[in-house]
Scaffold this motif. Structure first.
Motif, PDB file in Angstrom:
ATOM      1  N   GLN A 251      -6.515   3.544   9.296  1.00  0.00           N
ATOM      2  CA  GLN A 251      -7.547   3.246   8.306  1.00  0.00           C
ATOM      3  C   GLN A 251      -7.429   1.822   7.783  1.00  0.00           C
ATOM      4  O   GLN A 251      -8.433   1.158   7.513  1.00  0.00           O
ATOM      5  CB  GLN A 251      -7.459   4.247   7.156  1.00  0.00           C
ATOM      6  CG  GLN A 251      -7.859   5.663   7.540  1.00  0.00           C
ATOM      7  CD  GLN A 251      -8.296   6.473   6.336  1.00  0.00           C
ATOM      8  OE1 GLN A 251      -9.069   5.996   5.499  1.00  0.00           O
ATOM      9  NE2 GLN A 251      -7.804   7.697   6.238  1.00  0.00           N
ATOM     10  N   ILE A 252      -6.200   1.347   7.632  1.00  0.00           N
ATOM     11  CA  ILE A 252      -6.001  -0.032   7.158  1.00  0.00           C
ATOM     12  C   ILE A 252      -6.553  -1.033   8.166  1.00  0.00           C
ATOM     13  O   ILE A 252      -7.227  -2.003   7.800  1.00  0.00           O
ATOM     14  CB  ILE A 252      -4.499  -0.279   6.898  1.00  0.00           C
ATOM     15  CG1 ILE A 252      -4.023   0.548   5.693  1.00  0.00           C
ATOM     16  CG2 ILE A 252      -4.231  -1.767   6.647  1.00  0.00           C
ATOM     17  CD1 ILE A 252      -2.529   0.514   5.488  1.00  0.00           C
TER      18      ILE A 252
ATOM     19  N   PHE B 175      -8.770   6.052   0.586  1.00  0.00           N
ATOM     20  CA  PHE B 175      -8.172   4.795   0.139  1.00  0.00           C
ATOM     21  C   PHE B 175      -8.727   4.360  -1.213  1.00  0.00           C
ATOM     22  O   PHE B 175      -9.937   4.417  -1.457  1.00  0.00           O
ATOM     23  CB  PHE B 175      -8.433   3.695   1.165  1.00  0.00           C
ATOM     24  CG  PHE B 175      -7.812   2.373   0.800  1.00  0.00           C
ATOM     25  CD1 PHE B 175      -6.440   2.230   0.756  1.00  0.00           C
ATOM     26  CD2 PHE B 175      -8.605   1.284   0.493  1.00  0.00           C
ATOM     27  CE1 PHE B 175      -5.854   1.014   0.422  1.00  0.00           C
ATOM     28  CE2 PHE B 175      -8.040   0.060   0.157  1.00  0.00           C
ATOM     29  CZ  PHE B 175      -6.659  -0.072   0.127  1.00  0.00           C
ATOM     30  N   CYS B 176      -7.813   3.919  -2.078  1.00  0.00           N
ATOM     31  CA  CYS B 176      -8.183   3.340  -3.367  1.00  0.00           C
ATOM     32  C   CYS B 176      -7.573   1.940  -3.431  1.00  0.00           C
ATOM     33  O   CYS B 176      -6.351   1.801  -3.478  1.00  0.00           O
ATOM     34  CB  CYS B 176      -7.655   4.188  -4.520  1.00  0.00           C
ATOM     35  SG  CYS B 176      -8.158   5.917  -4.487  1.00  0.00           S
TER      36      CYS B 176
ATOM     37  N   GLY C 240      -2.606  -1.099  -3.125  1.00  0.00           N
ATOM     38  CA  GLY C 240      -3.607  -0.123  -2.713  1.00  0.00           C
ATOM     39  C   GLY C 240      -2.922   1.229  -2.616  1.00  0.00           C
ATOM     40  O   GLY C 240      -1.694   1.307  -2.570  1.00  0.00           O
TER      41      GLY C 240
ATOM     42  N   ARG D 272     -10.224  -1.258   8.175  1.00  0.00           N
ATOM     43  CA  ARG D 272     -10.749  -1.995   7.026  1.00  0.00           C
ATOM     44  C   ARG D 272     -10.528  -3.497   7.164  1.00  0.00           C
ATOM     45  O   ARG D 272     -10.748  -4.241   6.218  1.00  0.00           O
ATOM     46  CB  ARG D 272     -10.109  -1.474   5.733  1.00  0.00           C
ATOM     47  CG  ARG D 272     -10.667  -0.134   5.290  1.00  0.00           C
ATOM     48  CD  ARG D 272      -9.876   0.453   4.121  1.00  0.00           C
ATOM     49  NE  ARG D 272     -10.566   1.570   3.491  1.00  0.00           N
ATOM     50  CZ  ARG D 272     -10.623   2.797   3.962  1.00  0.00           C
ATOM     51  NH1 ARG D 272      -9.982   3.085   5.094  1.00  0.00           N
ATOM     52  NH2 ARG D 272     -11.303   3.747   3.343  1.00  0.00           N
TER      53      ARG D 272
ATOM     54  N   HIS E 177      -7.098  11.093   4.420  1.00  0.00           N
ATOM     55  CA  HIS E 177      -6.525  10.093   3.520  1.00  0.00           C
ATOM     56  C   HIS E 177      -7.672   9.266   2.930  1.00  0.00           C
ATOM     57  O   HIS E 177      -8.452   8.658   3.669  1.00  0.00           O
ATOM     58  CB  HIS E 177      -5.571   9.156   4.276  1.00  0.00           C
ATOM     59  CG  HIS E 177      -4.274   9.793   4.667  1.00  0.00           C
ATOM     60  ND1 HIS E 177      -4.073  10.381   5.890  1.00  0.00           N
ATOM     61  CD2 HIS E 177      -3.113   9.933   3.981  1.00  0.00           C
ATOM     62  CE1 HIS E 177      -2.836  10.851   5.965  1.00  0.00           C
ATOM     63  NE2 HIS E 177      -2.234  10.594   4.824  1.00  0.00           N
TER      64      HIS E 177
ATOM     65  N   VAL F  35      -2.709   6.457   8.175  1.00  0.00           N
ATOM     66  CA  VAL F  35      -2.871   5.423   7.152  1.00  0.00           C
ATOM     67  C   VAL F  35      -3.039   4.049   7.794  1.00  0.00           C
ATOM     68  O   VAL F  35      -3.926   3.271   7.420  1.00  0.00           O
ATOM     69  CB  VAL F  35      -1.660   5.446   6.193  1.00  0.00           C
ATOM     70  CG1 VAL F  35      -1.622   4.176   5.348  1.00  0.00           C
ATOM     71  CG2 VAL F  35      -1.718   6.670   5.291  1.00  0.00           C
TER      72      VAL F  35
ATOM     73  N   PHE G  46      -3.410   5.408  -0.923  1.00  0.00           N
ATOM     74  CA  PHE G  46      -4.140   6.477  -0.252  1.00  0.00           C
ATOM     75  C   PHE G  46      -3.867   7.784  -0.982  1.00  0.00           C
ATOM     76  O   PHE G  46      -2.744   8.058  -1.398  1.00  0.00           O
ATOM     77  CB  PHE G  46      -3.712   6.610   1.207  1.00  0.00           C
ATOM     78  CG  PHE G  46      -4.318   5.582   2.118  1.00  0.00           C
ATOM     79  CD1 PHE G  46      -5.516   5.841   2.779  1.00  0.00           C
ATOM     80  CD2 PHE G  46      -3.712   4.354   2.303  1.00  0.00           C
ATOM     81  CE1 PHE G  46      -6.085   4.899   3.608  1.00  0.00           C
ATOM     82  CE2 PHE G  46      -4.274   3.400   3.138  1.00  0.00           C
ATOM     83  CZ  PHE G  46      -5.465   3.671   3.799  1.00  0.00           C
TER      84      PHE G  46
ATOM     85  N   ILE H 229       0.833  -1.198   0.000  1.00  0.00           N
ATOM     86  CA  ILE H 229       0.000   0.000   0.000  1.00  0.00           C
ATOM     87  C   ILE H 229       0.868   1.249   0.000  1.00  0.00           C
ATOM     88  O   ILE H 229       1.812   1.372   0.778  1.00  0.00           O
ATOM     89  CB  ILE H 229      -0.941   0.008   1.217  1.00  0.00           C
ATOM     90  CG1 ILE H 229      -1.912  -1.185   1.125  1.00  0.00           C
ATOM     91  CG2 ILE H 229      -1.704   1.327   1.321  1.00  0.00           C
ATOM     92  CD1 ILE H 229      -2.833  -1.316   2.312  1.00  0.00           C
TER      93      ILE H 229
END
Length: 364
Positions: free
Chosen positions: A266-267, A237-238, A214, A270, A235, A263, A216, A192
């Motif tokens: 957020q990871i 996320f894509c 992935g 998810r 941030h 970051v 950000f 990522i």
């Protein structure tokens, strides 16, 4: 054939330089390649560069760590900490002291000086480009750096050599040695990028590993400037599903750590199983409180950074830290350049990384 190799390590890289010198001497059956140097200062803070031995007709390699903020000097009776500007000035002083007598001059600057000021968005300086032009003017033939913040800076010197070396091989060795339960496929591992600027590094690693990526996207407030940069608002996320996946965040540096922590948070939100951080340069310029707290909260599992720049003593004691030793690789780069052999296998070591991954999958 006469051995024309010579090494100069500025004070900022003295300890690492001595180790690299020892490695080269062992490989090549020599006694010493190190040329002593110093940059004594006057009471006013001015300085001069001195080299203690002849470098005439030598293939000379000068090593400097512009991020080493542990060194101090006295000015007007008070102790000042050396900044990147001070280290860069000392580098120019030592080059000037060589007086053009070296047969070939290579500067090894792991962290490219002013590489964060690599582009102009308003009326502002282009410091990295100016530095590279100064190196050209001073007679430097090649600059060796690692994981440059923006590899396009090589375009500043189209007729000179800039070797931008990837430490991906050493990160792979350290990562797969430390963890024996990594499943290397697109369903269990993802690399990522914490921002769009890190995408090229992530694409390279993901391609070699054969996994997905992935990214950000940093949304910034361009109406304000805080500590020299536009503050990050969020941030975004894509990428694909992170549930149950081991995620590896790859970047060139950790400065304050705030961005990388956001970051990682957020990871984990998810559903990632574990979060690892690969960062070539661990500057940790705002201390470790944020990272300590994030680790205690389980936002990441391990931070991997190299010893290419000065490592703070307290960093080496952190439970979550893994140091990637690059001394043998720097020695290999010097040895390769001195023998005029191809550099591609060291700059982008895809083949060796794939061999390590195949061996790991086979249980070796």
């Amino acid at each position: 054939m006469k051995d024309d190799l010579a090494i100069i390590a500025l004070e900022s890289y003295r300890d690492q330089g001595d180790k690299i010198n020892s490695i080269l001497c062992k490989w090549r059956g020599a006694e010493n390649y190190m040329i002593p140097c110093s940059c004594p200062r006057f009471n006013s803070g001015e300085a001069k560069g001195i080299i203690s031995e002849s470098i005439r007709d030598k293939d000379l390699y000068i090593m400097v760590d512009v991020c080493n903020n542990s060194i101090r000097y006295k000015m007007d009776g008070e102790m000042n900490r050396m900044s990147p500007d001070d280290h860069y000035q000392d580098l120019k002083r030592i080059i000037a002291a060589c007086n053009g007598k070296a047969k070939r001059l290579t500067v090894i600057m792991p962290f490219l000086y002013e590489s964060r000021q690599h582009r102009r968005t308003t009326r502002e300086s282009l410091d990295c480009a100016i530095m590279l032009k100064e190196m050209e003017f001073l007679g430097v033939d090649t600059i060796v750096t690692f994981d440059a913040h923006d590899p396009r800076m090589a375009n500043v010197l189209p007729l000179k050599g800039i070797e931008n070396v990837s430490p991906a091989l050493q990160f792979t060795q350290g990562f797969l040695t430390e963890y024996e339960d990594i499943i290397i496929d697109k369903d269990h591992l993802m690399f990522i990028a914490p921002d769009e600027g890190a995408t090229e590094r992530v694409v390279f690693l993901a391609s070699v590993y054969g996994v997905n990526i992935g990214m950000f996207y940093k949304r910034r407030d361009y109406s304000n400037i805080v500590d020299g940069t536009n503050p990050i608002i969020a941030h975004d996320f894509c990428g694909g599903d992170l549930h149950g996946v081991d995620a590896v965040v790859v970047d060139d540096m950790i400065a304050s750590g705030g961005s990388i922590i956001d970051v990682c948070k957020q990871i984990k939100e998810r559903g990632a199983r574990r979060v690892f951080i690969f960062s070539t340069f661990g500057l940790f310029s705002s201390g470790f409180d944020k990272l300590d707290k994030a680790y205690e909260e389980g936002l990441f599992d391990r931070i991997f950074t190299t010893n290419l720049v000065h490592q703070k003593p307290e960093l080496l004691e952190k439970e979550y830290y893994y140091s990637i030793n690059m001394n043998r690789y720097v020695a290999a780069i010097i040895d390769t350049l001195n023998k005029n052999e191809p550099m591609h296998g060291l700059v982008k070591p895809e083949k060796r990384i794939k061999e390590i991954i195949e061996s790991y999958k086979a249980g070796n």
